[in-house]
Design an enzyme around this catalytic site. Structure first.
Site, PDB file in Angstrom:
ATOM      1  N   THR A  46       0.670  -1.264  -0.133  1.00  0.00           N
ATOM      2  CA  THR A  46      -0.282   0.008   0.095  1.00  0.00           C
ATOM      3  C   THR A  46       0.663   1.188   0.005  1.00  0.00           C
ATOM      4  OG1 THR A  46      -0.683   0.547   2.438  1.00  0.00           O
ATOM      5  CG2 THR A  46      -1.792  -1.325   1.272  1.00  0.00           C
ATOM      6  N   GLY A  47       0.340   2.375  -0.168  1.00  0.00           N
ATOM      7  CA  GLY A  47       1.237   3.874  -0.740  1.00  0.00           C
ATOM      8  C   GLY A  47       2.655   3.699  -1.088  1.00  0.00           C
ATOM      9  N   ALA A  48       2.624   2.844  -2.691  1.00  0.00           N
ATOM     10  CA  ALA A  48       3.569   1.931  -3.368  1.00  0.00           C
ATOM     11  C   ALA A  48       3.634   3.344  -3.827  1.00  0.00           C
ATOM     12  CB  ALA A  48       3.560   0.829  -4.251  1.00  0.00           C
ATOM     13  N   ASN A  49       2.842   4.564  -4.923  1.00  0.00           N
ATOM     14  CA  ASN A  49       3.539   5.157  -5.249  1.00  0.00           C
ATOM     15  C   ASN A  49       5.016   6.104  -5.353  1.00  0.00           C
ATOM     16  OD1 ASN A  49       1.295   5.960  -4.263  1.00  0.00           O
ATOM     17  ND2 ASN A  49       1.706   8.003  -5.056  1.00  0.00           N
ATOM     18  N   GLY A  51       7.781   7.100  -2.106  1.00  0.00           N
ATOM     19  CA  GLY A  51       8.767   6.474  -0.631  1.00  0.00           C
ATOM     20  C   GLY A  51       9.267   5.543  -0.870  1.00  0.00           C
ATOM     21  N   TYR A 201      -0.930  10.970  15.046  1.00  0.00           N
ATOM     22  CA  TYR A 201      -0.377  10.109  14.171  1.00  0.00           C
ATOM     23  C   TYR A 201       0.813   8.898  14.901  1.00  0.00           C
ATOM     24  CZ  TYR A 201       4.009   8.837  11.892  1.00  0.00           C
ATOM     25  OH  TYR A 201       4.471   8.164  10.608  1.00  0.00           O
TER      26      TYR A 201
HETATM   27  N1  LIG Z   1       9.882   9.510   6.499  1.00  0.00           N
HETATM   28  C1  LIG Z   1      10.079   8.615   8.374  1.00  0.00           C
HETATM   29  O1  LIG Z   1      11.317   9.713   8.706  1.00  0.00           O
HETATM   30  C2  LIG Z   1       9.182   7.473   8.467  1.00  0.00           C
HETATM   31  C3  LIG Z   1       9.529   8.482   9.736  1.00  0.00           C
HETATM   32  C4  LIG Z   1       9.143   6.541  10.695  1.00  0.00           C
HETATM   33  C5  LIG Z   1       7.856   6.173  10.064  1.00  0.00           C
HETATM   34  N2  LIG Z   1       7.607   6.449   9.006  1.00  0.00           N
HETATM   35  C6  LIG Z   1       6.781   5.856   8.463  1.00  0.00           C
HETATM   36  O2  LIG Z   1       6.513   4.865   7.149  1.00  0.00           O
HETATM   37  C7  LIG Z   1       5.542   4.756   5.904  1.00  0.00           C
HETATM   38  C8  LIG Z   1       6.133   5.575   4.791  1.00  0.00           C
HETATM   39  O3  LIG Z   1       6.205   7.020   5.122  1.00  0.00           O
HETATM   40  P1  LIG Z   1       6.544   7.470   4.325  1.00  0.00           P
HETATM   41  O4  LIG Z   1       7.311   8.345   4.753  1.00  0.00           O
HETATM   42  O5  LIG Z   1       7.588   7.231   2.849  1.00  0.00           O
HETATM   43  O6  LIG Z   1       5.584   8.385   3.622  1.00  0.00           O
HETATM   44  P2  LIG Z   1       5.096   8.899   2.003  1.00  0.00           P
HETATM   45  O7  LIG Z   1       6.415   9.453   1.339  1.00  0.00           O
HETATM   46  O8  LIG Z   1       4.438  10.637   2.576  1.00  0.00           O
HETATM   47  O9  LIG Z   1       4.117   8.680   1.024  1.00  0.00           O
HETATM   48  C9  LIG Z   1       2.388   7.894   2.135  1.00  0.00           C
HETATM   49  C10 LIG Z   1       2.069   6.976   0.630  1.00  0.00           C
HETATM   50  O10 LIG Z   1       0.990   7.049   1.294  1.00  0.00           O
HETATM   51  C11 LIG Z   1       0.070   6.431   0.461  1.00  0.00           C
HETATM   52  N3  LIG Z   1      -1.562   7.486   1.381  1.00  0.00           N
HETATM   53  C12 LIG Z   1      -1.562   8.604   1.739  1.00  0.00           C
HETATM   54  N4  LIG Z   1      -3.297   8.728   2.334  1.00  0.00           N
HETATM   55  C13 LIG Z   1      -4.045   7.242   1.481  1.00  0.00           C
HETATM   56  C14 LIG Z   1      -4.910   7.119   2.082  1.00  0.00           C
HETATM   57  N5  LIG Z   1      -5.684   7.509   2.627  1.00  0.00           N
HETATM   58  N6  LIG Z   1      -4.767   5.102   0.982  1.00  0.00           N
HETATM   59  C15 LIG Z   1      -3.928   4.932   0.800  1.00  0.00           C
HETATM   60  N7  LIG Z   1      -3.303   5.540   0.709  1.00  0.00           N
HETATM   61  C16 LIG Z   1      -2.893   6.471   1.752  1.00  0.00           C
HETATM   62  C17 LIG Z   1       0.282   8.108  -0.113  1.00  0.00           C
HETATM   63  O11 LIG Z   1      -0.605   8.303  -1.661  1.00  0.00           O
HETATM   64  P3  LIG Z   1      -0.149   9.322  -2.113  1.00  0.00           P
HETATM   65  O12 LIG Z   1       0.680   9.961  -3.038  1.00  0.00           O
HETATM   66  O13 LIG Z   1      -1.670   9.635  -3.200  1.00  0.00           O
HETATM   67  O14 LIG Z   1      -0.846  10.845  -1.591  1.00  0.00           O
HETATM   68  C18 LIG Z   1       1.871   8.017  -0.706  1.00  0.00           C
HETATM   69  O15 LIG Z   1       1.901   6.737  -1.616  1.00  0.00           O
HETATM   70  C19 LIG Z   1       4.028   5.295   6.947  1.00  0.00           C
HETATM   71  O16 LIG Z   1       3.712   4.969   7.104  1.00  0.00           O
HETATM   72  C20 LIG Z   1       5.678   6.499   8.053  1.00  0.00           C
HETATM   73  O17 LIG Z   1       4.009   5.916   9.265  1.00  0.00           O
HETATM   74  C21 LIG Z   1       8.072   7.135   8.458  1.00  0.00           C
END
Ligand SMILES: NC(=O)c1ccc[n+]([C@@H]2O[C@H](COP(=O)([O-])OP(=O)(O)OC[C@H]3O[C@@H](n4cnc5c(N)ncnc54)[C@H](OP(=O)(O)O)[C@@H]3O)[C@@H](O)[C@H]2O)c1
Ligand SMILES: *[C@@H]1O[C@H](CO)[C@@H](O)[C@H](O)[C@H]1NC(C)=O
Ligand SMILES: *[C@@H]1O[C@H](CO)[C@@H](O)[C@H](O)[C@H]1NC(C)=O
Length: 319
Positions: A46-49, A51, A201
């Site tokens: 999920t959210g594979a587009n 990050g 969050y």
């Molecule tokens: N980045 C960090 O430093 C960090 C640290 C700790 C944990 N995490 C965890 O790692 C995971 C990935 O985070 P990331 O940083 O890669 O985030 P990201 O780049 O913001 O990506 C978020 C993804 O989730 C999708 N998404 C958001 N809302 C959605 C919904 N309602 N239904 C379906 N898809 C949805 C987004 O799609 P759209 O592009 O369409 O919006 C996007 O593909 C998350 O679980 C986050 O909590 C991240």
């Protein structure tokens, strides 16, 4: 020693300390070293587009898996899908549309998936949102907690029977170290009493850990395993919803100290594919290593886990 020397020394000191920190971060960063091949296996991310989800899906495709990119935006998903197909030559990469905030959308995705797919070996619950303003969905859920917990909870449950049939399937949920700051307030799961986006969050990331541990207990003996992880601090679009005066300094700092999304995907990939994770269940990982001793103490409370599971079943109309 005059003022100028003092300033120069301070700057020099800061640079040396930064270099040590950067080297330390690079050395301790986990990389998935497994060469596991996933031919004949099916994975959903999920959210594979974008990050870390994107790099997780790309890695599975390189290992010859059939990969379904479960995303909410069809246009963005198609771009990611084409890119993965082109880079890996794997034609078995497809898109499924899902909005995790919407229970209707989650059900529709699962229904369509179950209609055409015969197996499911890997489910990565990776999508999540941070910092949105308060919004209650048509179904009465607070949208951030819905996207981060209720949606993945429902999706996982709808796919469980197929995963049991597939055997030795793995469920990976991307949590975060902020689970330590989370609380589970059963009277405020839909922001009935108060709303603080960072608090929600943190709470949703704790819910990810509690859900994983309860799921692992329920799946004992079925061959299905469930683990969760902290991916590290990563340069992604996750900060898109917070004000830019905060975003810009964090982004500059991030170029030096944060992981790239590819590096951030390593722990998810490790949990999903590596041979040494076979049979491991109910644990929390960080940098490709078991870090279960660092989770929030609440995550070990069986009563809270059972209650959260039952309330989640109620809110998602599973029971
Ligand atoms: N980045 C960090 O430093 C960090 C640290 C700790 C944990 N995490 C965890 O790692 C995971 C990935 O985070 P990331 O940083 O890669 O985030 P990201 O780049 O913001 O990506 C978020 C993804 O989730 C999708 N998404 C958001 N809302 C959605 C919904 N309602 N239904 C379906 N898809 C949805 C987004 O799609 P759209 O592009 O369409 O919006 C996007 O593909 C998350 O679980 C986050 O909590 C991240
Ligand atoms: C696509 O996946 C199916 C099902 O796993 C498999 O039978 C088929 O060989 C795969 N095709 C390619 C080109 O890898
Ligand atoms: C949420 O976690 C962050 C750490 O990422 C912490 O600074 C903050 O105080 C927490 N917020 C709440 C309301 O617990």
């Amino acid at each position: 020693m005059d003022v100028l020397d003092c300033i120069l020394l301070t700057i020099l000191g800061a640079i040396v300390v930064s270099l040590f920190v950067i080297i330390y971060l690079k050395v301790t960063m986990g990389r998935c070293v497994s060469k596991a091949d996933l031919s004949g296996k099916t994975a959903i991310v999920t959210g594979a587009n974008t990050g870390i989800g994107f790099y997780t899906a790309l890695d599975f495709a390189t290992r010859n898996a059939r990969v379904i990119l479960a995303c909410r935006n069809a246009g963005k998903a198609k771009v990611a899908c084409d890119q993965i197909r082109q880079e890996t030559g794997n034609e078995n990469v497809t898109v499924g549309i899902i909005d995790l905030c919407s229970l209707t959308s989650v059900r529709k995705f699962a229904e369509e998936f179950l209609k055409v797919e015969r197996r499911l070996d890997i489910l990565v619950n990776n999508a999540s949102v941070l910092g949105l303003p308060k919004e209650i969905t048509d179904e009465g859920l607070e949208s951030m907690f819905a996207a981060n917990h209720f949606g993945p909870f429902l999706l996982t449950n709808l796919l469980l029977d197929l995963m049991k049939k597939t055997g030795r399937a793995r469920i990976i949920t991307v949590s975060s170290l902020v689970n330590k700051f989370g609380h589970i307030d059963f009277d405020n799961l839909c922001a009935e009493k108060s709303f603080d986006r960072f608090r929600i969050y943190n709470d949703s990331k704790l819910a990810n850990v509690i859900f994983t541990k309860e799921l692992a207990r329920r799946m004992e003996g079925t061959g299905v395993t469930a683990n969760c992880l902290h991916p590290g601090t990563i340069r992604t679009d996750l900060l898109r919803n917070i004000p830019s005066f905060v975003q810009i300094p964090i982004t500059l700092f991030g170029c030096l100290f944060f992981k790239s999304p590819d590096e951030g995907a390593q722990t998810s990939i490790h949990c999903a594919v590596s041979e040494e994770m076979e049979g491991v269940s109910g644990r929390y990982y960080c940098d490709c290593r078991d870090a279960d001793k660092s989770v929030n103490r609440v995550a070990h409370d069986l009563g809270i886990a059972k209650k959260l599971w039952e309330i989640s079943e109620k809110y998602t109309d599973l029971k």
